[in-house]
Scaffold this motif. Structure first.
Motif, PDB file in Angstrom:
ATOM      1  N   ASP A 184     -31.703 -13.988 -52.537  1.00 30.95           N
ATOM      2  CA  ASP A 184     -31.587 -14.466 -53.674  1.00 30.95           C
ATOM      3  C   ASP A 184     -30.274 -14.017 -54.163  1.00 30.95           C
ATOM      4  O   ASP A 184     -29.599 -14.961 -54.776  1.00 30.95           O
ATOM      5  CB  ASP A 184     -32.424 -13.840 -54.644  1.00 30.95           C
ATOM      6  N   SER A 187     -27.770 -16.271 -52.481  1.00 28.01           N
ATOM      7  CA  SER A 187     -27.806 -17.603 -53.055  1.00 28.01           C
ATOM      8  C   SER A 187     -27.080 -17.863 -54.557  1.00 28.01           C
ATOM      9  O   SER A 187     -26.450 -18.899 -54.664  1.00 28.01           O
ATOM     10  CB  SER A 187     -29.359 -18.021 -53.249  1.00 28.01           C
ATOM     11  N   GLN A 188     -27.237 -16.694 -55.327  1.00 26.10           N
ATOM     12  CA  GLN A 188     -26.601 -16.639 -56.509  1.00 26.10           C
ATOM     13  C   GLN A 188     -25.070 -16.597 -56.421  1.00 26.10           C
ATOM     14  O   GLN A 188     -24.585 -17.214 -57.317  1.00 26.10           O
ATOM     15  CB  GLN A 188     -26.850 -15.421 -57.349  1.00 26.10           C
ATOM     16  N   ARG A 190     -23.450 -17.835 -53.974  1.00 21.71           N
ATOM     17  CA  ARG A 190     -22.937 -19.238 -53.827  1.00 21.71           C
ATOM     18  C   ARG A 190     -22.969 -20.277 -54.894  1.00 21.71           C
ATOM     19  O   ARG A 190     -22.266 -21.119 -54.611  1.00 21.71           O
ATOM     20  CB  ARG A 190     -23.799 -19.723 -52.281  1.00 21.71           C
ATOM     21  N   GLN A 191     -23.855 -20.037 -55.733  1.00 23.22           N
ATOM     22  CA  GLN A 191     -23.886 -20.872 -56.768  1.00 23.22           C
ATOM     23  C   GLN A 191     -22.686 -20.426 -58.060  1.00 23.22           C
ATOM     24  O   GLN A 191     -22.810 -21.345 -58.777  1.00 23.22           O
ATOM     25  CB  GLN A 191     -25.146 -20.966 -57.398  1.00 23.22           C
ATOM     26  N   ILE A 192     -22.057 -19.655 -57.810  1.00 18.28           N
ATOM     27  CA  ILE A 192     -20.951 -19.637 -58.722  1.00 18.28           C
ATOM     28  C   ILE A 192     -19.868 -20.699 -58.587  1.00 18.28           C
ATOM     29  O   ILE A 192     -19.427 -20.748 -57.506  1.00 18.28           O
ATOM     30  CB  ILE A 192     -20.307 -18.220 -58.354  1.00 18.28           C
ATOM     31  N   HIS A 193     -19.750 -21.250 -59.654  1.00 16.27           N
ATOM     32  CA  HIS A 193     -18.749 -22.414 -59.666  1.00 16.27           C
ATOM     33  C   HIS A 193     -17.692 -22.231 -60.553  1.00 16.27           C
ATOM     34  O   HIS A 193     -17.977 -21.632 -62.009  1.00 16.27           O
ATOM     35  CB  HIS A 193     -19.379 -23.811 -59.784  1.00 16.27           C
ATOM     36  N   ASP A 196     -16.396 -25.044 -64.420  1.00 16.73           N
ATOM     37  CA  ASP A 196     -17.393 -26.131 -64.618  1.00 16.73           C
ATOM     38  C   ASP A 196     -17.903 -26.229 -66.136  1.00 16.73           C
ATOM     39  O   ASP A 196     -18.679 -25.258 -66.382  1.00 16.73           O
ATOM     40  CB  ASP A 196     -18.852 -25.720 -63.748  1.00 16.73           C
ATOM     41  N   GLN A 256     -19.931 -21.285 -67.361  1.00 16.74           N
ATOM     42  CA  GLN A 256     -21.433 -21.262 -67.248  1.00 16.74           C
ATOM     43  C   GLN A 256     -22.007 -20.091 -67.511  1.00 16.74           C
ATOM     44  O   GLN A 256     -23.271 -19.921 -67.925  1.00 16.74           O
ATOM     45  CB  GLN A 256     -22.000 -21.984 -65.969  1.00 16.74           C
ATOM     46  N   HIS A 257     -21.386 -18.978 -67.197  1.00 17.83           N
ATOM     47  CA  HIS A 257     -21.845 -17.661 -67.768  1.00 17.83           C
ATOM     48  C   HIS A 257     -21.213 -16.906 -68.908  1.00 17.83           C
ATOM     49  O   HIS A 257     -20.968 -15.705 -69.241  1.00 17.83           O
ATOM     50  CB  HIS A 257     -21.413 -16.782 -66.486  1.00 17.83           C
TER      51      HIS A 257
END
Length: 316
Positions: A184, A187-188, A190-193, A196, A256-257
């Protein structure tokens, strides 16, 4: 006696504003509370504000004991209704406040290795809940060079502090034969963009812009007059100014954060605002409180307007 009247009036005006803003913030928390877990978020904010206040009082940053940092965190978070919902990443605020407390302790040479270790542990634990917090580690280690000479012992303490939480999780994984945490976490990450801006609510943009301009104004005044402070206070505020600017840059890079980073921005900037609320310097305490009140109601009004549907759903 004529000289005492304006000061007395300003004092009582400040007390009345503090009580009023505290009550309105509490009502905002209560009215828009969607579940019992939101109480946990309120607790995170309260503890984080208390940590910043303890930091200020213990290291005499404001030169006298005052609860203004706690109240500023409470008021601003209360106006930001979108941040009231508790999520796993919300714990990063508490970890960040603890890291700031440990960071200031690094000024003492005797306690520096232990403080560096604790700071890195706090930031790493926060990153486990909120992976983008990993970006704060380089700045924290760089900031240490400004308040304490770097030695091999301190570098080793920071390295062990960063790895310690992962070692515990790795041991748990071996015992439970469950790799879910690391999967997890990866995965989190890798999901940092970056950059965006496709799904950022308008009220969050207004909140970020208003809060940043408000606190940035006091940060800029501090930077302009930093030469008049004592050495310890000067180092503390200089490092906090770097943290503030860096977090603003992280919000721009990782919009997004925004809700998590804005709370960290508030915790960082409250000491600058609290200084002018409690000291007669370039900005009078009366004017500082008036500016703070205007910002509070602007942010609250925008957030309430965008969350009226939520309020109706709760009351229905």
């Amino acid at each position: 006696m004529r000289l005492l009247a304006p000061a007395s009036t300003s004092f009582f005006l400040s007390i009345h504003l503090k009580v009023m803003l505290s009550v309105v913030s509490l009502l905002a928390w209560i009215c828009f509370m969607q579940s019992s877990s939101d109480l946990l978020m309120a607790g995170v904010v309260v503890v984080s504000g208390a940590i910043v206040t303890g930091l200020s009082n213990f290291y005499h940053i404001l030169e006298k004991r005052d609860w203004s940092p706690f109240l500023l965190v409470w008021w601003t978070s209360g106006a930001m209704i979108g941040t009231h919902t508790f999520q796993e990443g919300s714990l990063s605020l508490l970890a960040y406040a603890l890291a700031l407390l440990c960071f200031m302790a690094c000024y003492s040479r005797e306690k520096a290795p232990v403080a560096i270790f604790n700071m890195c542990v706090a930031l790493t634990v926060g990153a486990m809940c909120f992976p983008p917090m990993l970006f704060l580690l380089p700045l924290s280690l760089f900031g240490l060079t400004k308040i304490s000479p770097i030695t091999i012992q301190k570098l080793l303490a920071s390295f062990v502090g960063i790895l310690m939480p992962f070692w515990f999780m790795f041991a748990y994984t071996l015992l439970s034969d469950d790799c879910t945490f690391f999967m997890d976490f990866a995965s989190q990450v890798r999901q940092i963009h970056f950059f965006d801006y496709t799904s950022i609510p308008m009220e969050q943009v207004v909140t970020f812009a208003t809060t940043t301009l408000w606190m940035g104004f006091f940060v800029a005044i501090h930077i302009k007059s930093v030469h008049s402070f004592q050495l310890h206070t000067r180092l503390v505020f200089t490092c906090l100014a770097f943290f503030f600017v860096y977090i603003v840059a992280l919000v721009v890079a990782l919009p997004q954060h925004l809700s998590e980073f804005v709370l960290m921005e508030i915790v960082t900037g409250t000491l600058f605002v609290a200084y002018f609320v409690t000291h007669q310097e370039a900005v009078s305490p009366r004017l500082a409180m008036i500016i703070n009140t205007l910002v509070f109601f602007v942010v609250l009004a925008v957030n309430v307007w965008k969350n009226l549907s939520t309020l109706g759903a709760i009351w229905d």
